[in-house]
Motif scaffolding. Structure first.
Motif, PDB file in Angstrom:
ATOM      1  N   ASP A  63       0.789  -1.229   0.000  1.00  0.00           N
ATOM      2  CA  ASP A  63       0.000   0.000   0.000  1.00  0.00           C
ATOM      3  C   ASP A  63       0.823   1.281   0.000  1.00  0.00           C
ATOM      4  OD1 ASP A  63       1.014  -0.151   2.542  1.00  0.00           O
ATOM      5  OD2 ASP A  63      -0.904   0.065   3.562  1.00  0.00           O
ATOM      6  N   ASP A  64       2.111   1.209  -0.281  1.00  0.00           N
ATOM      7  CA  ASP A  64       2.929   2.425  -0.259  1.00  0.00           C
ATOM      8  C   ASP A  64       3.364   2.874  -1.653  1.00  0.00           C
ATOM      9  OD1 ASP A  64       4.847   0.574  -0.884  1.00  0.00           O
ATOM     10  OD2 ASP A  64       6.231   1.121   0.711  1.00  0.00           O
ATOM     11  N   GLY A  65       2.598   2.519  -2.656  1.00  0.00           N
ATOM     12  CA  GLY A  65       2.927   2.921  -4.017  1.00  0.00           C
ATOM     13  C   GLY A  65       3.848   1.948  -4.735  1.00  0.00           C
ATOM     14  N   THR A  66       4.178   0.828  -4.097  1.00  0.00           N
ATOM     15  CA  THR A  66       5.017  -0.174  -4.716  1.00  0.00           C
ATOM     16  C   THR A  66       4.241  -0.890  -5.822  1.00  0.00           C
ATOM     17  OG1 THR A  66       6.227  -0.499  -2.656  1.00  0.00           O
ATOM     18  CG2 THR A  66       6.394  -2.254  -4.295  1.00  0.00           C
ATOM     19  N   ILE A  67       4.915  -1.105  -6.943  1.00  0.00           N
ATOM     20  CA  ILE A  67       4.310  -1.800  -8.091  1.00  0.00           C
ATOM     21  C   ILE A  67       5.003  -3.154  -8.232  1.00  0.00           C
ATOM     22  CG2 ILE A  67       4.045  -1.797 -10.596  1.00  0.00           C
ATOM     23  CD1 ILE A  67       3.911   1.251 -10.451  1.00  0.00           C
ATOM     24  N   PHE A  68       4.205  -4.182  -8.441  1.00  0.00           N
ATOM     25  CA  PHE A  68       4.712  -5.527  -8.696  1.00  0.00           C
ATOM     26  C   PHE A  68       4.342  -5.897 -10.126  1.00  0.00           C
ATOM     27  CE2 PHE A  68       3.713  -5.137  -4.217  1.00  0.00           C
ATOM     28  CZ  PHE A  68       4.900  -5.538  -3.627  1.00  0.00           C
ATOM     29  N   ARG A  69       5.332  -6.403 -10.884  1.00  0.00           N
ATOM     30  CA  ARG A  69       5.079  -6.788 -12.273  1.00  0.00           C
ATOM     31  C   ARG A  69       5.618  -8.194 -12.528  1.00  0.00           C
ATOM     32  NH1 ARG A  69       7.138  -2.064 -16.210  1.00  0.00           N
ATOM     33  NH2 ARG A  69       8.718  -3.645 -16.392  1.00  0.00           N
ATOM     34  N   ALA A  70       4.799  -8.991 -13.179  1.00  0.00           N
ATOM     35  CA  ALA A  70       5.242 -10.330 -13.598  1.00  0.00           C
ATOM     36  C   ALA A  70       6.067 -10.169 -14.867  1.00  0.00           C
ATOM     37  CB  ALA A  70       4.043 -11.234 -13.866  1.00  0.00           C
ATOM     38  N   GLU A  71       7.271 -10.688 -14.843  1.00  0.00           N
ATOM     39  CA  GLU A  71       8.169 -10.593 -15.987  1.00  0.00           C
ATOM     40  C   GLU A  71       8.119 -11.908 -16.765  1.00  0.00           C
ATOM     41  OE1 GLU A  71       9.541  -7.752 -16.726  1.00  0.00           O
ATOM     42  OE2 GLU A  71       8.925  -6.799 -14.869  1.00  0.00           O
TER      43      GLU A  71
END
Length: 72
Positions: A63-71
Motif C-alpha cells: 500500500d505504499d505505491g510499490t508496483i509488482f510486475r510479472a516478468e
C-alpha cells in the motif's frame, strides 16, 4: 509484455507458477525504478515476501505505491 500484479489472485498465480516478479518504487524525484526482482514466497493483504536473485528474503508493502510486475 510485463503484467501488473494488483489483486490477490494475480499475486497467487505468480507465486504458484514461480514467475519472476519485479518490484518498482519511486525515487526522490518521483520516478519509478526497479528496486528488486525475485519469486513470491508469501503475500498478505499488506505485504509481499520475495526470494530474490541473491537468495535473500525481501519484504515489500503493497500500500505504499510499490508496483509488482510479472516478468514473462
Amino acid at each position: 509484455m510485463p503484467k501488473m500484479l494488483e489483486s490477490d489472485a494475480d499475486l497467487f498465480a505468480a507465486a504458484l507458477s514461480q514467475t519472476s516478479v519485479s518490484v518498482w518504487q519511486t525515487d526522490a524525484d518521483g520516478v519509478y525504478c526497479e528496486v528488486d526482482r525475485g519469486i513470491i514466497e508469501k503475500f498478505t493483504n499488506k505485504s509481499v515476501r520475495l526470494s530474490t536473485r541473491t537468495d535473500e528474503i525481501a519484504y515489500y508493502f503493497r500500500d505504499d505505491g510499490t508496483i509488482f510486475r510479472a516478468e514473462t
